[in-house]
Design a protein around this motif. Structure first.
Motif, PDB file in Angstrom:
ATOM      1  N   ASN A  30       0.780  -1.102   0.066  1.00 47.66           N
ATOM      2  CA  ASN A  30      -0.053  -0.064  -0.228  1.00 47.66           C
ATOM      3  C   ASN A  30       0.812   1.332  -0.015  1.00 47.66           C
ATOM      4  OD1 ASN A  30      -2.189   1.660   0.093  1.00 47.66           O
ATOM      5  ND2 ASN A  30      -2.567   1.445   2.295  1.00 47.66           N
ATOM      6  N   LEU A  31       1.517   1.793  -1.212  1.00 49.86           N
ATOM      7  CA  LEU A  31       2.461   2.423  -1.223  1.00 49.86           C
ATOM      8  C   LEU A  31       1.980   4.101  -1.330  1.00 49.86           C
ATOM      9  CD1 LEU A  31       4.884   0.762  -3.681  1.00 49.86           C
ATOM     10  CD2 LEU A  31       4.997   1.019  -1.246  1.00 49.86           C
ATOM     11  N   VAL A  32       2.502   4.910  -0.728  1.00 42.34           N
ATOM     12  CA  VAL A  32       2.437   6.371  -1.080  1.00 42.34           C
ATOM     13  C   VAL A  32       3.426   6.533  -2.563  1.00 42.34           C
ATOM     14  CG1 VAL A  32       3.208   8.640  -0.374  1.00 42.34           C
ATOM     15  CG2 VAL A  32       2.200   7.090   1.159  1.00 42.34           C
ATOM     16  N   THR A  33       3.003   7.265  -3.374  1.00 41.91           N
ATOM     17  CA  THR A  33       3.898   7.417  -4.572  1.00 41.91           C
ATOM     18  C   THR A  33       3.646   8.835  -5.062  1.00 41.91           C
ATOM     19  OG1 THR A  33       2.098   6.785  -6.284  1.00 41.91           O
ATOM     20  CG2 THR A  33       3.606   4.891  -5.744  1.00 41.91           C
ATOM     21  N   PHE A  34       4.643   9.366  -5.777  1.00 45.46           N
ATOM     22  CA  PHE A  34       4.609  10.812  -6.265  1.00 45.46           C
ATOM     23  C   PHE A  34       4.835  10.701  -7.684  1.00 45.46           C
ATOM     24  CE2 PHE A  34       6.263  10.814  -1.692  1.00 45.46           C
ATOM     25  CZ  PHE A  34       5.197  11.886  -1.196  1.00 45.46           C
ATOM     26  N   HIS A  35       4.787  11.925  -8.171  1.00 48.81           N
ATOM     27  CA  HIS A  35       4.906  12.143  -9.723  1.00 48.81           C
ATOM     28  C   HIS A  35       5.990  13.193  -9.885  1.00 48.81           C
ATOM     29  CE1 HIS A  35       1.188  10.012 -10.961  1.00 48.81           C
ATOM     30  NE2 HIS A  35       0.592  10.423  -9.475  1.00 48.81           N
ATOM     31  N   PRO A  36       6.653  13.119 -10.938  1.00 43.46           N
ATOM     32  CA  PRO A  36       7.647  14.115 -11.114  1.00 43.46           C
ATOM     33  C   PRO A  36       6.983  15.613 -11.013  1.00 43.46           C
ATOM     34  CG  PRO A  36       7.815  12.268 -12.750  1.00 43.46           C
ATOM     35  CD  PRO A  36       6.466  12.169 -11.991  1.00 43.46           C
ATOM     36  N   GLU A  37       5.939  16.104 -11.331  1.00 41.39           N
ATOM     37  CA  GLU A  37       5.440  17.260 -11.226  1.00 41.39           C
ATOM     38  C   GLU A  37       5.206  17.717  -9.992  1.00 41.39           C
ATOM     39  OE1 GLU A  37       3.412  14.814 -12.970  1.00 41.39           O
ATOM     40  OE2 GLU A  37       4.953  14.697 -14.397  1.00 41.39           O
ATOM     41  N   ASP A  38       4.972  16.799  -8.842  1.00 43.68           N
ATOM     42  CA  ASP A  38       4.659  17.094  -7.625  1.00 43.68           C
ATOM     43  C   ASP A  38       5.501  18.183  -6.802  1.00 43.68           C
ATOM     44  OD1 ASP A  38       2.379  15.616  -7.703  1.00 43.68           O
ATOM     45  OD2 ASP A  38       3.330  13.893  -6.640  1.00 43.68           O
ATOM     46  N   ARG A  50       2.830  10.874   7.082  1.00 41.74           N
ATOM     47  CA  ARG A  50       2.650   9.417   6.771  1.00 41.74           C
ATOM     48  C   ARG A  50       3.902   8.716   7.718  1.00 41.74           C
ATOM     49  NH1 ARG A  50      -0.706   7.291   2.666  1.00 41.74           N
ATOM     50  NH2 ARG A  50       0.032   5.447   3.609  1.00 41.74           N
ATOM     51  N   LYS A  51       4.766   9.569   8.143  1.00 44.10           N
ATOM     52  CA  LYS A  51       6.008   9.268   8.912  1.00 44.10           C
ATOM     53  C   LYS A  51       6.807   8.035   8.136  1.00 44.10           C
ATOM     54  CE  LYS A  51       3.890  10.100  13.336  1.00 44.10           C
ATOM     55  NZ  LYS A  51       2.880   9.882  14.284  1.00 44.10           N
ATOM     56  N   ILE A  52       7.199   8.518   6.944  1.00 45.18           N
ATOM     57  CA  ILE A  52       7.870   7.804   6.094  1.00 45.18           C
ATOM     58  C   ILE A  52       9.228   8.781   5.738  1.00 45.18           C
ATOM     59  CG2 ILE A  52       6.108   6.042   5.337  1.00 45.18           C
ATOM     60  CD1 ILE A  52       5.909   7.605   2.779  1.00 45.18           C
ATOM     61  N   SER A  53      10.044   7.824   5.038  1.00 42.07           N
ATOM     62  CA  SER A  53      11.408   8.791   4.567  1.00 42.07           C
ATOM     63  C   SER A  53      11.651   8.885   3.224  1.00 42.07           C
ATOM     64  CB  SER A  53      12.658   8.169   5.577  1.00 42.07           C
ATOM     65  OG  SER A  53      12.558   6.912   5.104  1.00 42.07           O
ATOM     66  N   LEU A 132       5.684  -1.815 -10.760  1.00 44.29           N
ATOM     67  CA  LEU A 132       6.085  -1.718  -9.343  1.00 44.29           C
ATOM     68  C   LEU A 132       4.772  -2.425  -8.821  1.00 44.29           C
ATOM     69  CD1 LEU A 132       7.458   0.133  -7.213  1.00 44.29           C
ATOM     70  CD2 LEU A 132       5.746   1.600  -7.499  1.00 44.29           C
ATOM     71  N   ILE A 133       5.315  -3.474  -7.731  1.00 45.24           N
ATOM     72  CA  ILE A 133       4.128  -3.893  -6.863  1.00 45.24           C
ATOM     73  C   ILE A 133       4.279  -3.778  -5.263  1.00 45.24           C
ATOM     74  CG2 ILE A 133       3.871  -5.934  -8.669  1.00 45.24           C
ATOM     75  CD1 ILE A 133       5.564  -7.630  -6.868  1.00 45.24           C
ATOM     76  N   GLY A 134       5.552  -3.157  -5.109  1.00 49.25           N
ATOM     77  CA  GLY A 134       5.771  -2.898  -3.566  1.00 49.25           C
ATOM     78  C   GLY A 134       7.041  -2.215  -3.420  1.00 49.25           C
ATOM     79  N   GLN A 135       7.471  -2.127  -2.113  1.00 48.50           N
ATOM     80  CA  GLN A 135       8.453  -1.500  -1.830  1.00 48.50           C
ATOM     81  C   GLN A 135       8.992  -2.370  -0.629  1.00 48.50           C
ATOM     82  OE1 GLN A 135       9.601   2.985  -1.931  1.00 48.50           O
ATOM     83  NE2 GLN A 135       8.955   2.481   0.440  1.00 48.50           N
ATOM     84  N   ILE A 136      10.263  -2.620  -0.304  1.00 46.90           N
ATOM     85  CA  ILE A 136      10.818  -3.135   0.878  1.00 46.90           C
ATOM     86  C   ILE A 136      11.825  -2.129   1.226  1.00 46.90           C
ATOM     87  CG2 ILE A 136      12.624  -4.480  -0.306  1.00 46.90           C
ATOM     88  CD1 ILE A 136      11.412  -6.749   2.305  1.00 46.90           C
ATOM     89  N   SER A 137      11.758  -2.046   2.720  1.00 44.97           N
ATOM     90  CA  SER A 137      12.512  -0.791   3.454  1.00 44.97           C
ATOM     91  C   SER A 137      13.692  -1.767   4.190  1.00 44.97           C
ATOM     92  CB  SER A 137      11.752   0.156   4.050  1.00 44.97           C
ATOM     93  OG  SER A 137      11.191  -0.644   5.153  1.00 44.97           O
ATOM     94  N   LEU A 138      14.501  -1.194   4.770  1.00 44.13           N
ATOM     95  CA  LEU A 138      15.431  -1.664   5.644  1.00 44.13           C
ATOM     96  C   LEU A 138      14.608  -1.957   6.785  1.00 44.13           C
ATOM     97  CD1 LEU A 138      18.348  -2.352   6.608  1.00 44.13           C
ATOM     98  CD2 LEU A 138      18.693   0.232   6.987  1.00 44.13           C
ATOM     99  N   SER A 139      13.899  -1.304   7.192  1.00 39.65           N
ATOM    100  CA  SER A 139      13.066  -1.539   8.672  1.00 39.65           C
ATOM    101  C   SER A 139      12.090  -2.705   8.383  1.00 39.65           C
ATOM    102  CB  SER A 139      12.098  -0.161   8.828  1.00 39.65           C
ATOM    103  OG  SER A 139      12.820   0.856   8.968  1.00 39.65           O
ATOM    104  N   ASP A 140      11.595  -2.808   7.136  1.00 37.62           N
ATOM    105  CA  ASP A 140      10.662  -4.066   6.946  1.00 37.62           C
ATOM    106  C   ASP A 140      11.729  -5.423   7.178  1.00 37.62           C
ATOM    107  OD1 ASP A 140       8.645  -2.789   6.144  1.00 37.62           O
ATOM    108  OD2 ASP A 140       9.186  -2.565   3.883  1.00 37.62           O
TER     109      ASP A 140
END
Length: 153
Positions: A30-38, A50-53, A132-140
């Motif tokens: 359940n990812l937060v994503t951005f666009h290049p124009e943001d 969202r307390k993410i980095s 893109l189906i997900g993201q894995i972080s060091l914390s995960d």
């Protein structure tokens, strides 16, 4: 003497339990994503709320084009200090990391841990068939290991 007519059979090597602990089982979907124009203002507000980095950057079709992190946003913050502007109107496309290293969902979590150590990156987008189906972080990864039973090592 009994002859077998089954022919030569390949025996699949048994997978160890370590090989069965996969990125797909511990990644965020359940990812937060951005666009290049943001704008960087928008990114900072969402990252803080969202307390993410950091998060993936996708184009209009949803294809991964980069990744933006708090560190990337610092460039715009520093620029704002020198120009005395309290807003950060810079665009994500200007500051995002464009050469993104991705992981497969079928990669062992131990191999992913090695990639985190080797590359000193805090997050990897996870792609399957170019999507893109997900993201894995060091914390995960760190959160996954205490849950493993001693017999799975």
């Amino acid at each position: 003497m009994v002859k077998s007519f089954q022919g030569v059979r390949m025996v699949e090597p048994k997978k160890s339990p370590i090989d069965q602990i996969l990125v797909r089982d511990h990644m965020s979907t359940n990812l937060v994503t951005f666009h290049p124009e943001d704008t960087i203002d928008q990114v900072l507000e969402i990252l803080t709320r969202r307390k993410i980095s950091g998060a993936p950057v996708v184009d209009e079709s949803g294809a991964l084009v980069g990744i933006i992190s708090e560190v990337d946003c610092l460039h715009e913050i520093i620029k704002g200090k020198y120009t005395n502007t309290p807003k950060f109107p810079g665009r994500v496309g200007e500051y995002m990391t464009k050469d993104v290293i991705t992981l497969s969902p079928d990669l062992s979590l131990f191999d992913a841990a090695g990639k985190f150590l080797e590359l000193k990156i805090r997050r990897f987008p996870v792609l399957k068939d170019g999507q893109l189906i997900g993201q894995i972080s060091l914390s995960d990864v760190v959160r996954a290991f205490p849950k493993l039973k001693q017999t799975t090592w």
